[in-house]
Design a protein around this motif. Structure first.
Motif, mmCIF file in Angstrom:
data_model
loop_
_atom_site.group_PDB
_atom_site.id
_atom_site.type_symbol
_atom_site.label_atom_id
_atom_site.label_comp_id
_atom_site.label_asym_id
_atom_site.label_seq_id
_atom_site.Cartn_x
_atom_site.Cartn_y
_atom_site.Cartn_z
ATOM 1 N N PHE A 176 0.793 -1.229 0.000
ATOM 2 C CA PHE A 176 0.000 0.000 0.000
ATOM 3 C C PHE A 176 0.828 1.283 0.000
ATOM 4 N N PRO A 177 1.907 1.361 0.802
ATOM 5 C CA PRO A 177 2.756 2.565 0.656
ATOM 6 C C PRO A 177 3.326 2.671 -0.762
ATOM 7 N N GLY A 178 3.671 1.511 -1.352
ATOM 8 C CA GLY A 178 4.179 1.507 -2.729
ATOM 9 C C GLY A 178 3.153 2.045 -3.696
ATOM 10 N N ILE A 179 1.889 1.584 -3.505
ATOM 11 C CA ILE A 179 0.832 2.074 -4.390
ATOM 12 C C ILE A 179 0.637 3.582 -4.198
ATOM 13 N N ALA A 180 0.761 4.036 -2.952
ATOM 14 C CA ALA A 180 0.599 5.474 -2.689
ATOM 15 C C ALA A 180 1.659 6.271 -3.437
ATOM 16 N N ILE A 181 2.914 5.786 -3.375
ATOM 17 C CA ILE A 181 3.991 6.464 -4.095
ATOM 18 C C ILE A 181 3.707 6.452 -5.593
ATOM 19 N N MET A 182 3.304 5.262 -6.074
ATOM 20 C CA MET A 182 3.070 5.122 -7.500
ATOM 21 C C MET A 182 1.951 6.049 -7.974
ATOM 22 N N LEU A 183 0.853 6.117 -7.231
ATOM 23 C CA LEU A 183 -0.277 6.958 -7.632
ATOM 24 C C LEU A 183 0.123 8.431 -7.674
ATOM 25 N N THR A 184 0.889 8.846 -6.648
ATOM 26 C CA THR A 184 1.313 10.251 -6.608
ATOM 27 C C THR A 184 2.161 10.571 -7.833
ATOM 28 N N ILE A 185 3.131 9.689 -8.094
ATOM 29 C CA ILE A 185 4.027 9.921 -9.222
ATOM 30 C C ILE A 185 3.267 9.917 -10.540
ATOM 31 N N LEU A 186 2.359 8.930 -10.670
ATOM 32 C CA LEU A 186 1.580 8.825 -11.906
ATOM 33 C C LEU A 186 0.761 10.089 -12.131
ATOM 34 N N SER A 187 0.087 10.540 -11.065
ATOM 35 C CA SER A 187 -0.775 11.710 -11.238
ATOM 36 C C SER A 187 0.058 12.934 -11.586
ATOM 37 N N LEU A 188 1.235 13.048 -10.970
ATOM 38 C CA LEU A 188 2.101 14.187 -11.275
ATOM 39 C C LEU A 188 2.572 14.150 -12.722
ATOM 40 N N ASN A 189 2.924 12.972 -13.197
ATOM 41 C CA ASN A 189 3.397 12.876 -14.577
ATOM 42 C C ASN A 189 2.285 13.198 -15.569
ATOM 43 N N LEU A 190 1.077 12.676 -15.292
ATOM 44 C CA LEU A 190 -0.038 12.966 -16.188
ATOM 45 C C LEU A 190 -0.333 14.457 -16.204
ATOM 46 N N LEU A 191 -0.356 15.049 -15.017
ATOM 47 C CA LEU A 191 -0.653 16.475 -14.919
ATOM 48 C C LEU A 191 0.443 17.296 -15.599
ATOM 49 N N GLY A 192 1.680 16.899 -15.383
ATOM 50 C CA GLY A 192 2.800 17.636 -15.973
ATOM 51 C C GLY A 192 2.749 17.626 -17.486
ATOM 52 N N ASP A 193 2.438 16.465 -18.020
ATOM 53 C CA ASP A 193 2.334 16.340 -19.465
ATOM 54 C C ASP A 193 1.237 17.237 -20.022
ATOM 55 N N GLY A 194 0.086 17.192 -19.358
ATOM 56 C CA GLY A 194 -1.050 18.005 -19.797
ATOM 57 C C GLY A 194 -0.750 19.483 -19.656
ATOM 58 N N LEU A 195 -0.075 19.849 -18.571
ATOM 59 C CA LEU A 195 0.244 21.248 -18.311
ATOM 60 C C LEU A 195 1.172 21.789 -19.386
ATOM 61 N N ARG A 196 2.130 20.959 -19.776
ATOM 62 C CA ARG A 196 3.068 21.404 -20.803
ATOM 63 C C ARG A 196 2.325 21.727 -22.100
ATOM 64 N N ASP A 197 1.383 20.828 -22.455
ATOM 65 C CA ASP A 197 0.622 21.076 -23.678
ATOM 66 C C ASP A 197 -0.272 22.303 -23.530
ATOM 67 N N ALA A 198 -0.867 22.447 -22.341
ATOM 68 C CA ALA A 198 -1.813 23.549 -22.154
ATOM 69 C C ALA A 198 -1.103 24.898 -22.162
ATOM 70 N N LEU A 199 0.143 24.921 -21.707
ATOM 71 C CA LEU A 199 0.868 26.188 -21.632
ATOM 72 C C LEU A 199 1.456 26.599 -22.965
ATOM 73 N N ASP A 200 1.461 25.694 -23.932
ATOM 74 C CA ASP A 200 2.049 26.006 -25.223
ATOM 75 C C ASP A 200 0.993 26.638 -26.125
ATOM 76 N N PRO A 201 1.105 27.927 -26.401
ATOM 77 C CA PRO A 201 0.036 28.579 -27.186
ATOM 78 C C PRO A 201 -0.083 28.027 -28.600
ATOM 79 N N LYS A 202 0.980 27.365 -29.084
ATOM 80 C CA LYS A 202 0.917 26.855 -30.448
ATOM 81 C C LYS A 202 -0.068 25.696 -30.573
ATOM 82 N N LEU A 203 -0.319 25.004 -29.443
ATOM 83 C CA LEU A 203 -1.226 23.855 -29.498
ATOM 84 C C LEU A 203 -2.664 24.255 -29.175
ATOM 85 N N LYS A 204 -2.939 25.552 -29.197
ATOM 86 C CA LYS A 204 -4.281 26.043 -28.889
ATOM 87 C C LYS A 204 -5.303 25.380 -29.810
ATOM 88 N N ASN A 205 -6.453 25.111 -29.269
ATOM 89 C CA ASN A 205 -7.599 24.501 -29.950
ATOM 90 C C ASN A 205 -7.343 23.044 -30.328
#
Lengths: 337, 302
Positions: free
Chosen positions: B273-302
């Motif tokens: 369970f602590p392992g899963i907690a670490i994994m979930l945190t990391i996974l969510s951060l990576n997903l969010l980071g990826d999305g954030l990078r795309d969202a912040l790039d004005p060239k990918l608008k729309n």
């Protein structure tokens, strides 16, 4: 027209030094520009046109570029000796530059309006809101609706981007605009629009223009005077009428000959034979002699001087200095288009 | 930003400043919302952060989290202990929730420090002269030559184990990769024509670095940051494991993981369970980071 000299370049020499060779980009170039006047700087790729423009703003990348000698007087101040702060004050405010490719000369992460506002904010003591207000007005001036203030460069077409770049360059009402091939990246219809716009604005704001191009047609349309550049030197200069009607330098004549005429059917164009000389190893004497149809032994040894042939028309060729026997080339010298 | 409406004869353009600021944030959010994975990451991360924030309301620290209870030791997941108990009879769910209060803030802080310091060093190095670049980058190379975890161990061992020293150690170990990444993108961006154009309008070096170069080099930094937060959580865990990090009995994911290591054959839940907690945190951060990078790039608008 006010005939005071706005810009005077004296004996400018620029080199690019790399570890194993020196590229002689600009060699003892002399040029002057009056206020309100527009000068076309014409030459082949690699003739040193852009380097000249960049040296005026002290933007030649150093290293490898190095301005080894000369003076660039702008309103009496030597820009080569100017302090950084003074240069920053001049850049964008008194002298602005339009770059060749509007696709890459705008920052992709800021809206076009903010990029114009940045110039105004940097040079005019005003609040950001005032700068934004004025930037919006500038957009309207170049024919872009204010509603597009917030849009990013990638949402504009090439011609629109060049309009934005022009708006940036005129935002502080500069005395001099350096336009480095402003229409090269654009298609012909947009070229016409952009040139017309620049002409209008030039008249409206009484700005001087240094237009760098390799398109003689553009020069005829926009400029008062023209300077032909070859291998880092100006070989011929004069008013557009003088140079276009009576080209004197064999290189200029060659340039005009290579343009096909409309009323004659030609199968082949008549290019100037040979290649631009290697800028790391320029020929001795007259730089044009290896390609010149009238090459004489004197040409390989003697550097031609600037010779005034008529009015403001100046040519750098030994023929016109009387160093060669002119009879055999009379026909050529008196060439009229 | 100053958004005062200035008086003008021209009524149409008065609203520009205010409208602009709002629309930019709104459009970033709109673009982020379209990315389903990023939203999933955001939801998981919000859930973890919220449960960490209200940990005291959910489980009492003294009686549930650190109180040993020999009768309940090594209990499998049940209705009473949802995720089972560890070798000292403590509820694993309670310890995971409280453990998040240690791991997440430390991980975020260290990466924030590393991003800012490393980013500055990298920007100076990439924009400055060849000599400055050489000096800075050779120092960074020395740091990079030492494995990050070893460097952290050395720093904590020298300064003594405490929360503050742990922060310093992990931050320093994370600076060199950021400096390298920022330098690389600065080097490629400084030769772009729009930087020359910025210089041609009279912008000074600081303005060019902060307003023109850094915003253009954010994409790789954001991705690196989200990946490094994950790495940072693991580093805290590793340091706790060898006794240089969080001191027992305080709960910490990595320490829980290593503590349960010896019971893994008959009490899998202690490690899982602590392992899963670490994994979930990391996974969510990576997903969010990826999305954030795309969202912040004005060239990918729309």
């Amino acid at each position: 027209m006010n005939r005071s000299k706005l810009l005077e370049i004296k004996d400018l020499t620029v080199e690019y030094r790399t570890d194993d060779e020196i590229v002689y980009a600009v060699n003892s170039l002399n040029l002057s520009l009056h206020s309100g006047e527009s000068l076309g700087l014409v030459g082949e790729t690699g003739a040193g046109k852009s380097t000249t423009a960049l040296s005026i703003l002290q933007l030649v990348a150093d290293p490898p570029g190095k301005i080894t000698s000369g003076e660039i007087l702008f309103e009496g101040d030597d820009l080569l000796k100017a302090k950084r702060d003074f240069l920053r004050h001049i850049r964008g405010n008194k002298i602005s530059m339009i770059f060749q490719d509007p696709m890459t000369s705008l920052n992709p992460v800021y809206s076009v309006g903010d990029q114009i506002a940045e110039v105004i904010y940097l040079h005019e003591k005003c609040s950001k809101a005032e700068a934004q207000q004025k930037a919006a007005d500038m957009l309207e001036m170049v024919g872009i609706p204010k509603d597009r203030y917030d849009e990013f460069p990638h949402q504009f077409s090439g011609g629109m981007k060049q309009r934005v770049v022009i708006a940036m360059s005129i935002a502080c009402s500069p005395k001099l605009i350096l336009a480095d091939e402003p229409t090269t990246a654009l298609d012909v219809t947009i070229q016409a629009q952009v040139l017309e716009l620049m002409n209008d604005l030039k008249v409206k704001l009484n700005t001087s223009l240094l237009l760098i191009t390799h398109d003689l047609g553009v020069v005829a349309q926009v400029c008062d005077r023209v300077a032909i550049m070859y291998a880092g030197e100006i070989v011929e200069t004069g008013t557009v009428e003088e140079v276009f009607e009576h080209p004197k330098h064999p290189y200029t004549i060659g340039l005009f000959r290579s343009i096909p005429t409309l009323d004659e059917k030609v199968d082949r164009l008549k290019p100037i034979t040979g290649q631009m000389p290697d800028p790391t190893n320029l020929p001795s004497g007259c730089k044009f002699h290896p390609r010149c149809p009238h090459m004489n032994e004197v040409c390989t040894k003697m550097k031609p001087a600037m010779t005034n042939v008529a009015g403001t028309h100046i040519v750098k060729c030994l023929i016109h200095e009387g160093k060669l026997d002119p009879t055999e080339i009379m026909e050529e010298v008196n060439y009229v288009r | 930003m100053n958004t005062t409406i200035i008086p003008s004869k021209n009524q149409r353009s008065e609203i520009i400043p205010e409208k602009k600021k709002k629309s930019q944030l709104v459009s970033i959010w709109k673009r982020l919302r379209k990315n389903k994975l990023a939203v999933a990451g955001l939801v998981i991360l919000t859930f973890i952060i919220l449960s960490a924030a209200f940990a005291n309301a959910l489980f009492d620290y003294n009686t549930v989290v650190i109180q040993q209870n020999a009768a309940d030791r090594l209990q499998p997941p049940s209705a009473k202990h949802w995720l089972g108990t560890d070798e000292l009879g403590r509820d694993i769910l309670a310890r995971i929730v409280h453990g998040a209060r240690v791991s997440i803030p430390i991980a975020f802080t260290t990466i924030l420090i590393a991003t800012i310091v490393g980013g500055l060093i990298g920007a100076i190095s990439g924009y400055g002269s060849k000599r400055v670049d050489n000096i800075i980058m050779r120092i960074m190379d020395i740091f990079l030559a030492i494995p990050g975890i070893l460097l952290s161990i050395a720093i904590v061992a020298a300064l003594g184990p405490s929360l503050r020293n742990l922060l310093i150690a992990i931050s320093i170990a994370n600076i060199p990769p950021f400096a390298r990444i920022v330098r690389a993108s600065v080097l490629s961006i400084r030769n772009e024509e729009f930087i020359e154009a910025a210089r041609a309008i009279g912008a000074n070096d600081l303005r060019i670095i902060f307003k023109h170069i850094i915003p253009n080099s954010m994409a790789p930094v954001i991705v690196q940051a989200t990946l490094c937060i994950a790495g940072s959580i693991l580093e805290i865990a590793a340091l706790s494991f060898i006794g240089l990090g969080i001191q027992p009995p305080a709960p910490e994911w990595g320490a829980m993981l290593s503590g349960g290591r010896q019971y893994i054959r008959y009490a899998w839940w202690i490690c899982a369970f602590p392992g899963i907690a670490i994994m979930l945190t990391i996974l969510s951060l990576n997903l969010l980071g990826d999305g954030l990078r795309d969202a912040l790039d004005p060239k990918l608008k729309n």
